[in-house]
Design an enzyme around this catalytic site. Structure first.
Site, PDB file in Angstrom:
ATOM      1  CB  VAL C  19      -1.070  -0.252   1.214  1.00 18.90           C
ATOM      2  CG1 VAL C  19      -1.507   1.806   0.955  1.00 18.90           C
ATOM      3  CG2 VAL C  19      -1.863  -0.915   0.910  1.00 18.90           C
ATOM      4  CB  SER C  49       1.349  -8.290   6.444  1.00 18.94           C
ATOM      5  OG  SER C  49       1.009  -8.014   8.074  1.00 18.94           O
ATOM      6  CB  THR C  50       3.823  -6.525   1.801  1.00 21.52           C
ATOM      7  OG1 THR C  50       2.648  -5.875   2.083  1.00 21.52           O
ATOM      8  CG2 THR C  50       4.158  -7.115   0.513  1.00 21.52           C
ATOM      9  CG  HIS C 226      -3.206 -16.046   6.855  1.00 26.99           C
ATOM     10  ND1 HIS C 226      -4.329 -18.378   6.952  1.00 26.99           N
ATOM     11  CD2 HIS C 226      -2.733 -16.409   5.920  1.00 26.99           C
ATOM     12  CE1 HIS C 226      -3.853 -18.570   4.990  1.00 26.99           C
ATOM     13  NE2 HIS C 226      -3.100 -17.371   4.554  1.00 26.99           N
ATOM     14  CE1 TYR C 257      -3.205 -20.160   0.493  1.00 25.25           C
ATOM     15  CE2 TYR C 257      -4.416 -18.807   2.015  1.00 25.25           C
ATOM     16  CZ  TYR C 257      -3.147 -19.391   1.883  1.00 25.25           C
ATOM     17  OH  TYR C 257      -1.961 -18.497   2.325  1.00 25.25           O
ATOM     18  CE1 TYR C 535     -34.113  11.830   1.837  1.00 20.74           C
ATOM     19  CE2 TYR C 535     -35.623  12.331  -0.337  1.00 20.74           C
ATOM     20  CZ  TYR C 535     -34.858  11.930   0.169  1.00 20.74           C
ATOM     21  OH  TYR C 535     -33.985  10.355  -0.437  1.00 20.74           O
ATOM     22  CG  ASP C 548     -30.782   9.747   1.212  1.00 19.68           C
ATOM     23  OD1 ASP C 548     -31.530  11.037   0.223  1.00 19.68           O
ATOM     24  OD2 ASP C 548     -32.197   9.147   1.872  1.00 19.68           O
ATOM     25  CB  THR C 550     -34.912  14.560   7.436  1.00 22.73           C
ATOM     26  OG1 THR C 550     -35.007  14.480   8.607  1.00 22.73           O
ATOM     27  CG2 THR C 550     -35.340  13.484   6.005  1.00 22.73           C
ATOM     28  CD  GLU C 650     -38.263  10.884  10.747  1.00 23.66           C
ATOM     29  OE1 GLU C 650     -37.456  12.200  11.275  1.00 23.66           O
ATOM     30  OE2 GLU C 650     -37.750  10.319   9.549  1.00 23.66           O
ATOM     31  CG  LEU C 651     -43.838  11.324  17.040  1.00 20.25           C
ATOM     32  CD1 LEU C 651     -44.498  10.920  17.475  1.00 20.25           C
ATOM     33  CD2 LEU C 651     -44.874  13.447  18.047  1.00 20.25           C
TER      34      LEU C 651
END
Lengths: 253, 330, 840
Positions: C19, C49-50, C226, C257, C535, C548, C550, C650-651
């Site tokens: 990475v 680990s690579t 592992h 594997y 909204y 997305d 309100t 909605e309360l």
């Protein structure tokens, strides 16, 4: 051909050993365990002798209960019997170790060859095999890198390197031989071998500890000087600088 | 303290390892004490060896040295040392921690029942117990030098071997050669049964352990054939070829050339690590080299933290050029 | 070789694994000057680990993000010339797995992954040393391959250096300094000196948590073992040219594997007990006997696997001359949800995590990270990997370890799309939880909250509704599901439902700058009258969906943002990041202070009126408004909106009053037929009947507002993030349209009725994959029952030529094709299309 191989469980240390804070032990929390390369070769040599001549390999160790792992590792490689001389908290010195082995070996009897590694990886005492031989009244050769056994004449030819040349020893059997890495290329455990090892029975006994006259006070790490190499150059271009270094240390005039 | 020191030699004289052991033996003996040598030889110790040996021992402050005429039979050597030790009333018996040194001292320990401390590099006298048992505080190598142990050695006769790569030889010249005294050992039956039948010990030549220059190759040499140029360079510099464990594992070179924890430990003036990354197990065998040069394609290999000089490049490119350059000078 | 340590850098990348190397290159490529890559180990294998990775890449089919990252990584490896195609086969030993293969073969098809179910004989043909009698079938991926990840890292590093990047090997980071005034990273302290920088990326894999802690932050991952052994030399492989000639075998039912590596066979396992290691316990490079993450092999843990491996490959692995040459307990990173941790950490400005990535997605995730760092937006939608997704409890060591323990053995498991965790439950409990438990709530966990998915107490409704609850006979679809959900749905549509929404995230934004900040983030106009509920979508700079939610305008300078629990942390970070540039804005997270219930259905008004004296009539309380009302002695903030297409509210009350509010409605609602309703209705059935889009399913950065059918008639005059993109989206013809499909025939070849769960490919009538002009495949983004319509509903984006109502298509599920009809193209609801119920 009955061969007894003696091995010692030691931590698989990395580049830098980490000690416990009290300086009494290696911190093995993150380490695996193994036996020394010499002992790996001793196991291999024993297995090969038995493969060639029949008989069985018994692997023996003196150590904590966990040393069973090293016995099973040897079974995976072809040993068939396991003996664990189980120690407690106290560390066994070379004399105490030799006495414990001798007691166990005497009780078993019926062996043709006792194999050891040339020295233990951890303590490097260079003497357990020799002391065992003296206690049992057996001939011994150490540092052996080639071993031929003639079961007919019950004699062994043991060769080793001394300062670049070969030395030959002849020994009548039964005998003690300590071997060095290089005597063979040890095999790796096969999968079926590992499965056999899991099932192997381990004979356990508790040896008697005694004072050796050699007692550990403390362990420490040697001071290692970390240098930063002075780069003389890349590839062939570095040759003139290399020659200058050789001159400066007096190797070239 | 009276110290009996085992001397090893070859055609060129006393081995460097024995000189190093002599330094520690002298420290152990103290100003009031004495170091007495003991030298074994297949035949009578005579010219041309006797003179350089006697001179070298004199330079180490050793005034007398027993010579024992014996081939290499480890039990017989040990029996001889036991006898001389008893005759001298030696407080300690010391040898270099060479293969033979360790072996003979282990036999001596087994014969006498005394403990033996291997691979010591420092010692300090401890208190003698009320029982008269002497005590010595020794500092010794474990794990081939990766670890140091301070231990207490308590015995009527102190047996120890000296780590050859951890003690520098310091001369203490008497100004005269040592006196060589022939000793005829009282052997027991069978002591000489196990004997080195074929041995070329006095043949000389450059052995790896005592070579002044070691040209060592690792996986980076690339192939068994790649070692030809290392051999050539070693011979030009009067040195020996060494290898890493990776190389013997690959079967490229014999194990006898392996430098490291489970191979030979070398003490050269120059160690050239060619294509060796520098695993700690390898470094354990060459850490006392006076000067180390690393040749490696990887400038960040661990060997770079131990080497004095580095060349970044391929061994197969650098060494032939170096050999040519050296040849061109002569 | 290190040159002189730089004293300042445009960015410091810590960790030279796959990475870090790739990230250094991508940053340099995107123009970041003076990138410095630092690693405590030597190059080219610094000892992470690579260095011990098995380096094989199976295309991923369980997550779209991971699929795309893996596919991008594969492309990068191929470009680097380090990819070798070998093919790969998963083998089934039991029949449940065979079913799973059929399901996955279909999902894989959705993502365009080549895959084929093959017989044991065909497996044996490809892998001659496999005993075909122990397997039932194989799932063959011909494009599987192996990579040389160290070489890839080296090439990337060298490319970065050619662009001016610098590499500091054998240099350990000992501190990361944060400016106390700004909370931004300012310096990296190393064993070779200090480097001033404003950008630090932690790419340290198993060590990442330790680095984050240096700056007072957290990365939710744990090292876990592992086990792997390498067996050889295998005579059959002796002539192998290169690394691999035979396909990689995943023996998934034993969690193992087998992968050829030159003359050896590597056998890896995820079957052993989970062995968790703390980052602080990993030995240093110097103290490790191999490399630091190659811990000593514990053979006891592996022994049971030996027999299973032997069973599968008896001749090859049973050969006595073949030995175990290498065996390790290799450390890998595991996160609580299995996804990487990518993004700026919420605690420290400029401190990024690019962690918990495998070889298969490393280059892809590095590219995405670089794109985000430089331009804020990555080509691949990586919101599932967002580093800010975790709540504080999810960052605790106990939580991370428990999830890792539970997740480890599922690595090759048959994992249901909505599979629930069993460990670390009941972290966050709503005040009405005791009542819910009495009602027999079956809970899913969301953001730590236990959320009732349905209530066993509603089981009597099953009789009332009979077959209208659309019962499922196939175990897979009935798993984590109950017909009670559909019964609750129908009861809500008939009368009224009460929903616990306490898991909502409520963030108040107040102060003179509040409006300006929210205008900047929102597509919708927020300069509305007090008491209005809006909204809106939030977009990223490229016009993709970021959130997305309100927003209530409670007062002139006081807004309340309400969003879902699952994305709350990421939404909050987005809000806070932008708030930093505004004066006069205060932001409070009220999530743990408020409890919310939803009251919906034709009788909702009657129920509310029976518990409140306030005017809740249609005229007195209009849709889309909010105000405080009194309910049974509680001051309640009521907001008249709906996500289920019904009249209702909605309360909101302070959290300690939530239990009373809940009990009030259960009691007051009884005469009106009110039932408690779970999230199964709220999140799926109620929503889908109305065609409401969900963030993360339909609303992702990959699709735009126009395609989602959420375009508003007008564009507000004010600027907002993504506006330019939004304007051009409106100009262009959309490349896809979100459609609602209904399944015409659920009968499978065995006659059993099957119900899709989402993720399935939508195909042309002749069974061909559908891909739009932007290369996006048509797949089911959400699926669920529409009990009011007696239909199973699917949402999917379709290219314009297929987004035609009445059009006939196929949907593939469990390797079978089912006919479906495009019921709605666009956002018109299938149920109550005129929205009369909502506005009643």
């Amino acid at each position: 051909m009955e061969v007894i191989v003696c091995v010692k469980r030691v931590p698989m240390v990395g580049g830098r050993i980490v000690l416990t804070p009290d300086g009494q032990r290696i911190d093995t929390k993150l380490l695996g365990f193994t036996v020394s390369p010499h002992e790996e070769c001793a196991v291999e040599e024993a297995v090969r002798l038995v493969e060639a001549n029949g008989g069985a390999v018994t692997v023996l160790t003196l150590g904590p209960p966990e040393a069973e792992e090293q016995l099973r590792d040897a079974v995976a490689l072809g040993a068939s019997k396991c003996v664990l001389l189980e120690t407690g908290e106290r560390e066994f010195g070379p004399i105490a170790t030799a006495e414990a082995i001798v007691a166990a070996v005497r009780e078993r009897g019926g062996y043709d060859l006792l194999l050891f590694g040339n020295e233990a990886a951890d303590t490097g005492d260079f003497q357990v095999g020799i002391r065992v031989a003296h206690m049992l009244g057996l001939p011994v050769a150490t540092g052996i890198k080639s071993l031929e056994v003639d079961p007919g004449s019950r004699r062994a030819k043991a060769r080793r390197q001394y300062r670049g040349a070969e030395e030959l020893f002849e020994l009548p059997l039964p005998a003690v031989v300590t071997v060095k890495e290089g005597i063979n290329l040890p095999r790796y455990p096969s999968l079926p071998g590992r499965i056999r090892a899991k099932k192997a029975a381990v004979e356990t006994s508790t040896p008697v500890w005694r004072d050796d006259g050699l007692s550990k006070r403390e362990l420490s790490l040697p001071e290692v000087e970390r240098r930063h190499a002075e780069v003389l150059g890349q590839g062939k271009e570095a040759v003139p600088a290399l020659v200058s270094v050789l001159e400066s240390i007096g190797l070239l005039t | 303290m009276r110290v009996l020191l085992t001397i090893e030699h070859d055609v060129d004289g006393v081995l460097d390892s024995s000189l190093r052991a002599a330094t520690l033996a002298r420290e152990l003996s103290g100003s009031e004490g004495e170091v007495v040598g003991c030298l074994f030889a297949r035949g009578p110790v005579a010219e041309p060896v006797a003179e350089p040996v006697a001179a070298a021992l004199g330079e180490q402050g050793i005034s007398r040295c027993f010579t024992v005429e014996l081939p290499y039979a480890p039990v017989a050597w040990a029996r001889s040392l036991a006898a001389i030790g008893a005759e001298l009333g030696a407080d300690a018996v010391v040898a270099a921690a060479t293969d033979r040194g360790n072996e003979v001292m282990a036999h001596l320990g087994a014969i006498t029942g005394y403990p033996m401390a291997a691979n010591c590099f420092a010692c300090e006298e401890g208190e003698t117990a009320a029982t008269g048992v002497m005590s010595l505080l020794v500092t010794r190598q474990r794990w081939a030098g990766s670890l140091v142990e301070s231990a207490n050695l308590a015995a009527d006769r102190l047996l120890l071997t000296v780590a050859t790569d951890a003690v520098q030889p310091v001369p203490s010249d008497l100004g005269r050669p040592a006196e060589l005294v022939v000793f005829d050992p009282p052997l027991e039956e069978g002591d000489a049964d196990i004997v080195a039948i074929e041995s070329q010990e006095e043949s000389g030549g450059v052995s790896l352990a005592s070579a002044r220059v070691v040209v060592s190759g690792g996986r980076g040499v690339g192939s068994p054939e790649g070692f030809a140029v290392l051999e050539e360079l070693a011979s030009l510099l009067g040195g020996a070829v060494g290898v890493s464990r990776a190389v013997t594992s690959l079967g490229w070179r014999p194990h006898s050339e392996q430098v490291g924890q489970t191979g030979t430990r070398v003490t050269p003036d120059l160690y050239m690590a060619c294509g060796i990354s520098g695993a700690i197990q390898h470094l354990a065998g060459c850490q006392s080299a006076k000067t180390m040069i690393a040749i490696n394609t990887d400038g960040d290999a661990p060997i770079m933290t131990r080497a004095d000089y580095a060349v970044i490049g391929d061994v197969g490119e650098v060494l032939p050029a170096l050999v040519e350059a050296i040849k061109a000078r002569s | 070789m290190n040159e002189v340590t730089p004293t300042s850098a445009g960015a410091v990348v810590i960790g030279a694994g796959i990475v870090g190397n790739c990230l250094t290159y991508h940053l340099a490529r995107l123009g970041v000057r003076d990138v410095v890559l630092v690693d405590k180990g030597p190059m080219p294998n610094p000892g992470g680990s690579t260095g011990h990775a098995s380096n094989f890449i199976f295309p991923v089919d369980y997550s779209r993000m991971m699929t795309e990252l893996t596919s991008d990584s594969t492309a990068q490896y191929k470009e680097l010339g380090v990819f070798t195609e070998s093919g790969g086969i998963e083998v089934a030993r039991d029949s449940e797995r065979e079913v799973e293969f059929r399901r996955r073969a279909s999902t894989a098809k959705a993502w365009g992954i080549e895959v084929e179910i093959i017989s044991p004989e065909e497996v044996r043909h490809l892998v001659p040393y496999l005993d075909s009698s122990v397997i039932l079938s194989g799932l063959y991926f011909p494009r599987v391959g192996v990579v040389d990840s160290l070489r890839a890292g080296t090439i990337m590093r060298e490319r970065a250096q050619a662009l001016g990047g610098r590499v500091q090997a054998s240099t350990e980071v000992i501190g990361i300094d944060v400016n106390p005034a700004t909370g931004a990273v300012e310096r990296v302290r190393t064993s070779a000196g200090e480097i001033e920088t404003e950008l630090v990326a932690i790419c340290c894999g198993v060590w990442s948590p330790r680095l984050a802690e240096m700056a007072g932050s957290h990365i939710a991952l744990t090292p876990i073992v592992h086990q792997m052994i390498s067996v050889g030399p295998i005579p059959l492989f002796s002539g192998t040219v290169g690394e691999i000639e035979y396909p990689i075998v995943r023996d998934v039912d034993t969690n193992m594997y087998e992968r050829q590596h030159g003359g050896d066979m590597e056998v890896g396992s995820y079957a052993h007990r989970p062995i968790i290691v703390s980052p602080d316990e990993i030995p240093s490079n110097e103290a490790a006997s191999l490399s630091p993450p190659e811990l000593p092999f514990t053979s006891d843990d592996f022994d049971p696997q030996l027999a299973q491996a032997l069973e599968l490959m008896p001749e090859l692995l049973g050969d006595e001359s073949v030995g175990i040459r290498y065996a390790i307990n290799g450390l890998i990173s595991m996160t609580p949800d299995g996804h990487p941790v990518l993004g700026e950490l919420p605690e420290v400005k400029g401190l990024w995590s690019v962690s918990a990535s495998w070889i298969k997605e490393g280059p892809g995730i590095a590219r995405a990270a670089a794109e985000q760092i430089v331009g804020g937006i990555s080509e691949v939608d990586v919101h599932e990997a967002d580093a800010s997704r975790f709540y504080p409890f999810q960052l605790t060591r106990q939580h991370v370890r428990a999830r890792a323990r539970e997740g480890f053995n599922k690595m090759y498991g048959v994992v249901h799309p909505v599979e629930q965790w069993t460990l670390e439950r009941e972290i966050r409990l709503a005040p009405m939880f005791p009542s819910e438990r009495e009602l027999g709530a079956f809970c899913y966990q969301t953001a730590g909250w236990e959320r009732p998915h349905w209530y066993a107490s509603n089981a009597p409704l099953l009789e009332r509704y009979g077959d209208r609850v659309m019962p499922r006979t196939a175990e897979w679809e009935a798993r984590w599901w109950s017909p009670i959900i559909n019964a609750e749905h129908l009861a809500m549509r008939d009368a009224c439902g009460l929903v616990d929404l306490t898991a909502f995230v409520e963030i108040d934004v107040a102060g003179p700058g509040a409006l300006e900040l929210l205008q900047e983030l929102s597509v919708a106009q927020l300069d509305v009258a007090n008491g209005r509920v809006v909204y809106t979508s939030w977009l990223d700079g490229a016009g993709g969906f970021k959130a997305d939610l309100t927003i209530m305008r409670l007062a002139e300078n006081h807004f309340r943002v309400v969003t879902g629990g699952a994305h709350g942390m990421a939404d909050k970070k987005w809000l806070l990041d932008h708030a930093a540039a505004h004066d006069g804005v205060e932001v409070w997270d009220l999530t743990s202070s408020l409890s919310t219930v939803g009251l919906w259905g034709p009788r909702a008004r009657d129920v509310l009126a029976s518990a409140s004296d306030d005017d809740v009539s249609g005229e007195g309380f209009a849709f889309g408004t909010c105000r405080e009302i009194e309910v049974n002695g509680l001051a309640v903030l009521a907001s008249r909106i709906s996500y289920v297409g019904e009249l209702g509210w909605e309360l909101y009350v302070p959290i300690e009053q939530g239990a009373r509010l809940w009990a009030t409605f259960l009691e007051a609602g009884r005469p009106h037929g009110l039932v408690p309703v779970g999230i199964g209705v709220y999140g799926t059935t109620g929503r889908l009947e109305k065609g409401y889009r969900a963030y993360g399913n339909e609303l992702t950065p990959d699709y735009d507002i126009v395609e989602a059918g959420m375009t508003r008639p007008k564009v507000k005059a004010q600027e907002f993030v993504g506006k330019d993109a939004y304007l051009s989206q409106r100009e262009a013809a959309p490349s896809a349209t979100l459609c609602t499909l209904t399944v015409d025939d659920h009968r499978s070849s065995t006659g059993e009725l099957r119900y899709m769960l989402g993720g399935e490919p939508v195909l042309t009538p002749d069974g061909k994959r559908i891909v739009d002009e932007k290369g996006r495949p048509a797949y089911v983004t959400s699926a669920g029952s529409a009990p009011s319509l007696g239909k199973h509903v699917l949402l999917a984006y379709l290219p314009p030529e297929l987004a035609v109502e009445g059009g006939k298509l196929l949907v593939e599920y469990m390797s079978e094709q089912f006919p479906a009809t495009v019921a709605i193209a666009g956002s018109r609801p299938l149920f109550d299309p005129e929205n009369e119920r909502v506005r009643a």
